[in-house]
Structure formats: structure tokens, C-alpha cells
Design an enzyme around this catalytic site. Structure first.
Site, PDB file in Angstrom:
ATOM      1  N   CYS A 149      62.590  78.668  27.895  1.00 26.85           N
ATOM      2  CA  CYS A 149      62.334  78.814  26.314  1.00 26.85           C
ATOM      3  C   CYS A 149      63.635  79.839  25.487  1.00 26.85           C
ATOM      4  O   CYS A 149      63.429  80.476  25.057  1.00 26.85           O
ATOM      5  CB  CYS A 149      60.774  79.420  26.675  1.00 26.85           C
ATOM      6  SG  CYS A 149      60.961  81.890  27.160  1.00 26.85           S
ATOM      7  N   CYS A 171      56.613  79.991  30.395  1.00 28.01           N
ATOM      8  CA  CYS A 171      57.572  78.994  30.664  1.00 28.01           C
ATOM      9  C   CYS A 171      56.684  78.410  32.133  1.00 28.01           C
ATOM     10  O   CYS A 171      55.843  77.323  32.105  1.00 28.01           O
ATOM     11  CB  CYS A 171      58.903  79.224  31.030  1.00 28.01           C
ATOM     12  SG  CYS A 171      59.325  79.219  29.404  1.00 28.01           S
ATOM     13  N   CYS A 240      33.707  56.813  39.425  1.00 23.41           N
ATOM     14  CA  CYS A 240      33.234  56.715  40.621  1.00 23.41           C
ATOM     15  C   CYS A 240      33.616  57.838  41.638  1.00 23.41           C
ATOM     16  O   CYS A 240      35.240  58.517  41.526  1.00 23.41           O
ATOM     17  CB  CYS A 240      33.472  55.370  41.628  1.00 23.41           C
ATOM     18  SG  CYS A 240      32.895  55.894  43.042  1.00 23.41           S
ATOM     19  N   CYS A 264      28.185  53.249  44.388  1.00 19.70           N
ATOM     20  CA  CYS A 264      28.341  53.129  43.484  1.00 19.70           C
ATOM     21  C   CYS A 264      28.053  51.451  42.910  1.00 19.70           C
ATOM     22  O   CYS A 264      28.476  50.840  41.916  1.00 19.70           O
ATOM     23  CB  CYS A 264      29.140  53.729  41.931  1.00 19.70           C
ATOM     24  SG  CYS A 264      31.107  53.046  42.764  1.00 19.70           S
ATOM     25  N   CYS A 269      38.180  47.243  49.213  1.00 19.07           N
ATOM     26  CA  CYS A 269      38.980  46.327  50.426  1.00 19.07           C
ATOM     27  C   CYS A 269      39.134  47.934  51.491  1.00 19.07           C
ATOM     28  O   CYS A 269      40.148  48.307  50.452  1.00 19.07           O
ATOM     29  CB  CYS A 269      39.770  45.493  50.376  1.00 19.07           C
ATOM     30  SG  CYS A 269      40.555  45.365  51.770  1.00 19.07           S
ATOM     31  N   CYS A 322      28.587  26.480  37.280  1.00 17.14           N
ATOM     32  CA  CYS A 322      28.681  25.034  37.286  1.00 17.14           C
ATOM     33  C   CYS A 322      29.878  24.353  37.533  1.00 17.14           C
ATOM     34  O   CYS A 322      29.966  24.120  36.674  1.00 17.14           O
ATOM     35  CB  CYS A 322      27.198  24.644  37.204  1.00 17.14           C
ATOM     36  SG  CYS A 322      27.669  23.472  38.760  1.00 17.14           S
ATOM     37  N   CYS A 330      29.740   9.568  28.456  1.00 16.27           N
ATOM     38  CA  CYS A 330      29.330   8.129  29.078  1.00 16.27           C
ATOM     39  C   CYS A 330      28.497   8.692  29.725  1.00 16.27           C
ATOM     40  O   CYS A 330      28.461   7.849  30.925  1.00 16.27           O
ATOM     41  CB  CYS A 330      30.662   7.774  29.939  1.00 16.27           C
ATOM     42  SG  CYS A 330      31.064   8.642  30.143  1.00 16.27           S
ATOM     43  N   HIS A 345      30.825  14.131  46.391  1.00 20.50           N
ATOM     44  CA  HIS A 345      31.164  15.555  46.973  1.00 20.50           C
ATOM     45  C   HIS A 345      30.401  15.387  47.830  1.00 20.50           C
ATOM     46  O   HIS A 345      28.847  15.769  47.367  1.00 20.50           O
ATOM     47  CB  HIS A 345      31.536  16.508  45.816  1.00 20.50           C
ATOM     48  CG  HIS A 345      31.928  16.584  44.708  1.00 20.50           C
ATOM     49  ND1 HIS A 345      33.281  16.064  44.489  1.00 20.50           N
ATOM     50  CD2 HIS A 345      33.094  18.102  45.099  1.00 20.50           C
ATOM     51  CE1 HIS A 345      34.209  15.935  44.482  1.00 20.50           C
ATOM     52  NE2 HIS A 345      34.339  16.929  43.992  1.00 20.50           N
ATOM     53  N   CYS A 352      36.628  17.982  48.395  1.00 18.72           N
ATOM     54  CA  CYS A 352      37.168  17.849  47.328  1.00 18.72           C
ATOM     55  C   CYS A 352      38.216  19.917  47.419  1.00 18.72           C
ATOM     56  O   CYS A 352      39.113  20.050  47.143  1.00 18.72           O
ATOM     57  CB  CYS A 352      36.226  18.429  46.659  1.00 18.72           C
ATOM     58  SG  CYS A 352      36.170  19.737  45.102  1.00 18.72           S
TER      59      CYS A 352
HETATM   60 ZN   LIG Z   1      35.861  17.894  43.383  1.00 16.37          ZN
HETATM   61 ZN   LIG Z   2      42.689  44.383  51.365  1.00 16.14          ZN
HETATM   62 ZN   LIG Z   3      32.379  53.679  44.085  1.00 12.04          ZN
HETATM   63 ZN   LIG Z   4      32.887  10.613  28.988  1.00 14.52          ZN
HETATM   64 ZN   LIG Z   5      60.685  81.187  29.250  1.00 16.14          ZN
END
Ligand SMILES: [Zn+2]
Ligand SMILES: [Zn+2]
Ligand SMILES: [Zn+2]
Ligand SMILES: [Zn+2]
Ligand SMILES: [Zn+2]
Ligand SMILES: [Zn+2]
Lengths: 540, 152
Positions: A149, A171, A240, A264, A269, A322, A330, A345, A352
Site C-alpha cells: 500500500c 494489506c 448440495c 439430494c 459418478c 417417444c 399419410c 423395430h 435400429c
Molecule cells: Zn429406428
Molecule cells: Zn465417471
Molecule cells: Zn447431493
Molecule cells: Zn407422411
Molecule cells: Zn500495506
């Protein structure tokens, strides 16, 4: 349905793969036989419940032991350790705490070193004879000018550690305040002198830290305790305050994905503190996220919310989670992810989820190769990103549905408690899509062998189960009351498929044994030969 | 109304005028004593020799607890300085000490011009060139100095 008996009778884990395959091939939820057969299957599988209980009792291969601690628990833990060591070293509590912090809470090493050379340890921790004889104190020195300072008036109070870098106490305090409040440092703050590495010892801190900082200072000391311990981690969820203890070590991370559940409700991981990414090991997650970031421009178009119907080209917007789409114009039913016909599917021959490598001949030149590797990446990225997006849409639609349900309560004839099944379904969807998302990152790094097919089958089964449940959220709210039982069945089926996939994958990961490096692969990566999974990159 | 200027800043400014550092000047603005026009001359023997580089320097409110903010205004081809003129220098970040001063920082910057460090790059492209073809990189640095940093 003898497959049910098979399924229920299987107890030993070695038989699991076989039995699962049997069960799977008979449980064929093709869309051709659609909901009717699907439900029949479910009714037959009432016995699943008893099995559920059996399965829950033993720990699954993908589960790890962990414990959640509150800040009070952490404090008590520290106090207990300090008390233990204090008795051993015959030092007062406060001094012992300083010694332990200095030793980064490595109790054994501290005791060993202390027994070896008590003087040296005390000296290094800032508790030596010198300090006892000549404790840190605030002084006034004639002709002193503070370098920070530039104040120089007579009687200016100043402080210096043994290194001799003297500054005025204003300081010094401001400096410590900056470190503690802004930079979150506590146990290892350096001297403010330029280039000086001397750590400000705790006696000096006690002398200098002002009362408005002590709370924060002690909080940081507690943080240091958790940070210094390998088996403790703070829950990364914002706000948390809990810490989690888990015994999984860094070196185990190529063989296990240690997902822990904080009080929580946040699943994360323990290895890398990212949100739950089972079944994908940490090192692959890191590689994958890096790759996605690097290739974000190429892949951006994928996360678009609108696509064209593959049959009539009219624009279709996705507003639910979905992936079973029906074109309004169509009535074509197709899959949002691969744009293929939905009815195929879930049949044994339609894939898929699997990326079909084009056979060798046309991929010889570099350009074709890089094109194919891009296609391969996009295949997996597409599905990864899609589940992430679908999870969001699932959640949105659940909130809307729940709201409507509450409004329609009289009409639907369901009490508030009974609407719980919607929440359970929504939670299952979130969790399963999170898992599915990471199965695609995992699969991207997986080299093809016999194990891969079992994995892909599990993935496909979970995916179909999820889409079937997700689809129900798009049904008119008025009809949901009547679908309660079906929805609960589908929910528990989803959860079960998820557990099977995770358990199976975790077992294979755990059992990986021989690791031999072979010739470089396509992208110059190392190929690892293992007994179960083969990856086209090194797991670390 | 701004707060009165801390003694530390007044002293530093005075000393910068009364005992100037060779090859370096720092002039505070009349209307803002925390904002400095800085000139650093390229060190002799370096590829920036003969160049006169303009920088801006600002002392934030918490100076000297926090380092000054400083960047090049003159374009420069250097692995530790990016296109916006930002500088990668340890004493401006983790190794800042409140006992350091404007003068010491500017000297460090001048030293950085004399000793580019491509191992800790801020400008990846330049650092790459520096490592792979140093003569070519030095040539470019000289050309840029000629082009952008010559006194008119
Ligand atoms: Zn598919
Ligand atoms: Zn991990
Ligand atoms: Zn947590
Ligand atoms: Zn279509
Ligand atoms: Zn100082
Ligand atoms: Zn010092």
C-alpha cells in the site's frame, strides 16, 4: 410360455446370458403384434415380482457401496480422527488438527513421520520450537514502508513470517480475505511476497484472519478435509451440502462405473463426478464428450426438432419423447432415429441400434474410410443425442400430463395418491433414457465380437420397452386412468430391462482380464484384446 | 464521483515518470488515473527489435490484490499473445503477488518478447509454427513487426 420358467428359475449368474436370450426371443414385442400381445406377455409375467425381490437382495454387479454424509457427519469424522491421533501423539487437540491438515489427513503417514522425527514434523507444520519460543506476532518496525500500500507512517502495524516478507496488517488481512473469500483457499495460502512459497501457517492465520472471515475459513478447512481424502467427494449438485464416501479407486475405473446416489436425489459418478453415465466407463465418457465437442458442427443438424416424413416428405415436429412417429398426413409409422419403418423395430432381424459396417471392398481408399468413420460416429451420436433430447421431452410432457390429471381428478376417478404411477413412469423414463444415451457412447468404442451382440440385444430390448412406455404419455389424459395397470407394468418392465443391461455390462467389464496390444486400428487406435469386451481405444 | 486514488497507485505513477524504465513507458489518462497508455519497445536481438508496441493497462478496483488488466493494441506474431492481444503470463494470473508492480509486469512482458514460450501457448497456430518451423515463424514475426509496429 416355458421361457418364464426359465427366467424365474435362473439364479446363478453364469446362466444369465443364455436364459436371457431365451426369454428375449420368445418375448417378441414387434409392433406387428403390437400392444395386445405385448400386454399378454406382461400378464403372464406376474411372476417377475417375486423374482424382483430375489434379485434385489444380492448386490448387482453395477452397484457399489457408498455412504452419504452431512456436514455435521464430516465434522464429527474429523473430530474423531483428531481425537485418536491426539492421544497417540500426546498433543493438544488444536495442534493435532493442524498436523493432520498439514499431512493432508494421511493419519498413518503422519504418525510414522512424527515417530521418526518429531521436531522436523512440528517445524514443517508451523508448530516447531521456534514458534513456541517466538510465536507469530504483530509488530511495529521503525522506518517500515509497506510494499503493497506504500504507507509509511510511524507506528504502522506489520507482520512477517520467518521468510521476512513484511507487510502492513491491513494489506496482509486484505490479502488473506482475497484468498479465502474469492479464491477459496485456506490450508495452503502462500506468503504475499513475490515468488515466495512459504505457506501461511495456522497460528499466523489465527492471528490475522478477521472474525467476518472465520466461518468461511473453517468451512474451507472442512472442504479441504474432503478434498484431501480419496474416498470422499462432495456431491456436485448445485447447493448440495452432502459428501459421499466410496471405496472405488482411480485404478478401478476401467473395470467399474461407480454411480452413487446422494440424499439430494442426484445420481453421479464417484469416479469423475459427472452425472450418472452407466454403463460407460469414465475414460470413454471423457473421450466421447471431447469428440462430441470437436465434431459439434457436423452433428448439429441431428438435434433438430423437425424432420421430413420418409414417405410423403411433409414436415413432422417431435413434441414428445417417444421415437415412434406417426405422420399426420399419410399415417406412415416410422422411427425418428433411423427413419425406418416402425413395424420392423423390435423384430429379431431389424437393427435400429446397431451400426452395420459396410463390407470391405468399397472402403479401401482414405476418403471412403473417413466417410465411413463419420457415418459410424453419426449413427451413435444421433442415438445418444436423441435420448438426451427425448428425456427432456418426456419430462415436459409428464409435467403437462400431471397438471391435466390434477385438473381432471374427478373425471378420471383417481385420487392424488393414485396419480403417483405417472411420476414413477416418468422417473423410469428419465433413468432409462440416461442409461440408453450412454450405451451409445459405450457402443461407439466397442469392437465387434460375440459379446457385442448380447449387449446390442439388451440395448434393443430396453429401447423398445422405453419407447412403449414413452408412447403412453402421448395418449389422451382422459384415458390414462384406464391405462394405469398397463402403465405400471410397462414401468417395472423398463426398470427391469435397465437392471439386466447394466448388470450384464458391469459383469463383463469387471471380468476383463488379458490385455494385449495389437496392431493399430483404422484411426491409429490401439486395439485391446480382452476376454469379454474389446474396445478400439485404451481404457484408463 | 470516483473514490480517491490509493497511495500505492499515486506512488507507482510518480515513480514511472521520475525513474522511467528504458524501452518502456506508461502514461495515465488525464480523466482516468487507473487507465494507462503503454509503450513497450521490442528487445534488442529479438525478432521484435525496432518495433514499438502499444498496450493498454487498467488497474481494477481491487488492485494490487488482483493483477492489472493488460493487452496489446498493436498486432504481434507471438505464441503467448492471441489475436485480441491478450497475454499468457504466469505473473498476470496464478503467480500474481500484491508486491509486484506495473513496472515489474511491463518488464516481464518485455522479457516475454525476448523469449517466446511455444510450450505454453495462447495462440495455437502461432505456437505450432514456432515449434515446427522456427526460422519461418521468426521471419513472420519480423515481417509483422515491420508492418504493424514501426514508428511512422
Ligand atoms: Zn429406428
Ligand atoms: Zn465417471
Ligand atoms: Zn447431493
Ligand atoms: Zn407422411
Ligand atoms: Zn500495506
Ligand atoms: Zn515470504
Amino acid at each position: 410360455m416355458d421361457s418364464d420358467d426359465d427366467f424365474n428359475s435362473q439364479v446363478s449368474s453364469e446362466d444369465m446370458d443364455l436364459d436371457l436370450n431365451d426369454a428375449d426371443s420368445s418375448v417378441d414385442f414387434g409392433a406387428n403384434d403390437s400392444d395386445v400381445d405385448f400386454d399378454d406377455e406382461f400378464q403372464d409375467e406376474g411372476a417377475f415380482d417375486t423374482q424382483d425381490k430375489d434379485m434385489k437382495q444380492q448386490k448387482k454387479a453395477f452397484e457399489v457401496d457408498f455412504k452419504v454424509y452431512s456436514p455435521e457427519d464430516i465434522q464429527a469424522q474429523q473430530d474423531k480422527q483428531v481425537a485418536e491421533v491426539a492421544t497417540l501423539l500426546e498433543q493438544p487437540h488444536e495442534q493435532t488438527a493442524i498436523l493432520l491438515r498439514f499431512a493432508r489427513w494421511n493419519k498413518e503417514r503422519l504418525i510414522e513421520q512424527y515417530m521418526d522425527n518429531q521436531e522436523e514434523v512440528l517445524e514443517k507444520a508451523g508448530l516447531g520450537q521456534d514458534i513456541a519460543r517466538d510465536p507469530p506476532r504483530i509488530e511495529t518496525v521503525d522506518g517500515f514502508v509497506c510494499d503493497i500500500c506504500c504507507e509509511d507512517e510511524p507506528g504502522l502495524q506489520s507482520f512477517a513470517m520467518k521468510c521476512g516478507h513484511r507487510f502492513c496488517i491491513n494489506c496482509y488481512r486484505q490479502y488473506l480475505g482475497q484468498k479465502i473469500r474469492e479464491e477459496g483457499e485456506a490450508a495452503r495460502i502462500k506468503c504475499p511476497g513475490d515468488g515466495c512459497n512459504k505457506i501461511v501457517d495456522s497460528k499466523s492465520l489465527d492471528l490475522l484472519v478477521t472474525s467476518d472471515l472465520t466461518d468461511r475459513y473453517h468451512e474451507l478447512l472442512m472442504r479441504t478435509y474432503v478434498d484431501d481424502k480419496d474416498n470422499l467427494k462432495w456431491c456436485p449438485a448445485p447447493e448440495c451440502v452432502f459428501a459421499v464416501e466410496c471405496g472405488v479407486k482411480k485404478r478401478d475405473l476401467s473395470r467399474i462405473v461407480p454411480t452413487v446416489h446422494c440424499d439430494c436425489k442426484h445420481d453421479f459418478c464417484f469416479g469423475c463426478t459427472l452425472a450418472d453415465h452407466q454403463p460407460c466407463p469414465c475414460s470413454l465418457v471423457k473421450k466421447w464428450l471431447k469428440k462430441c465437442e470437436d465434431d459439434s458442427e457436423t452433428a448439429n443438424w441431428i438435434s433438430a426438432n423437425t424432420k421430413e416424413c420418409p414417405k410423403c416428405n411433409s414436415t413432422i415436429e417431435k413434441n414428445g419423447g417417444c421415437n415412434h412417429m406417426t405422420c399426420r398426413k399419410c399415417r406412415n409409422e416410422f422411427c425418428w432415429m433411423c427413419m425406418g419403418v416402425w413395424s420392423e423395430h423390435g423384430t429379431s432381424w431389424y437393427n435400429c441400434n446397431r451400426f452395420e459396417e459396410k463390407s470391405g471392398t468399397d472402403a479401401r481408399d482414405a476418403q471412403a474410410k473417413s466417410r465411413q468413420s463419420l457415418e459410424r460416429y453419426l449413427h451413435y451420436y444421433n442415438r445418444y443425442a436423441n435420448h438426451e433430447q427425448s428425456a427432456r421431452l418426456d419430462r415436459d410432457i409428464y409435467f403437462k400430463t400431471e397438471k391435466k390429471m390434477t385438473l381432471l381428478q374427478n373425471q378420471s376417478g383417481l385420487s392424488w395418491i393414485e396419480v403417483q404411477f405417472l411420476e414413477n413412469a416418468s422417473q423410469a423414463l428419465q433413468q432409462c433414457r440416461q442409461t440408453l444415451k450412454w450405451t451409445y457412447a459405450f457402443a461407439y468404442y466397442l469392437a465387434r465380437n460375440n459379446q457385442t451382440e448380447i449387449f446390442e440385444d439388451n440395448q434393443k430390448d430396453l429401447e423398445m420397452a422405453v419407447e412403449n412406455l414413452s408412447e403412453m404419455f402421448e395418449k389422451p389424459v382422459e384415458s390414462l386412468a384406464g391405462l394405469k395397470v398397463e402403465m405400471m407394468d410397462k414401468t417395472s418392465y423398463c426398470n427391469r430391462r435397465r437392471i439386466i443391461l447394466l448388470d450384464d455390462t458391469a459383469k463383463n467389464l469387471k471380468d476383463r482380464k488379458s490385455r494385449t496390444e495389437s496392431e493399430s486400428g483404422d484411426e491409429g487406435m490401439l486395439t485391446m484384446t480382452t476376454e469379454n469386451w474389446e474396445f478400439n481405444v485404451e481404457l484408463s | 464521483m470516483s473514490a480517491p486514488l490509493p497511495k500505492r497507485i499515486i506512488k507507482e505513477t510518480e515513480r514511472l515518470q521520475s525513474e522511467p524504465v528504458p524501452g518502456i513507458s506508461a502514461q495515465p489518462h488525464d480523466d482516468n488515473a487507473r487507465y494507462f497508455d503503454v509503450i513497450v519497445e521490442g528487445p534488442g536481438g529479438s525478432c521484435y527489435e525496432g518495433g514499438v508496441f502499444q498496450l493498454e493497462l487498467f488497474l481494477p478496483d481491487d488492485y494490487p490484490m488482483c493483477p492489472p488488466r493488460i493487452r496489446f493494441l498493436t498486432r504481434i506474431y507471438h505464441p503467448n499473445i492471441d489475436r485480441l492481444g491478450r497475454i499468457c503470463l504466469d505473473v498476470l494470473k496464478n503467480n500474481w503477488s500484491p508486491a509486484l508492480q506495473i513496472r515489474t509486469i511491463l518488464l516481464s512482458i518485455q522479457a516475454l518478447l525476448g523469449a517466446p514460450n511455444p510450450e505454453d501457448p495462447l495462440n495455437e497456430a502461432v505456437a505450432k509454427q514456432w515449434k515446427e518451423n522456427q526460422p519461418e515463424a521468426i521471419k513472420t514475426a519480423r515481417e509483422w513487426t515491420e508492418l504493424y509496429a514501426k514508428k511512422k
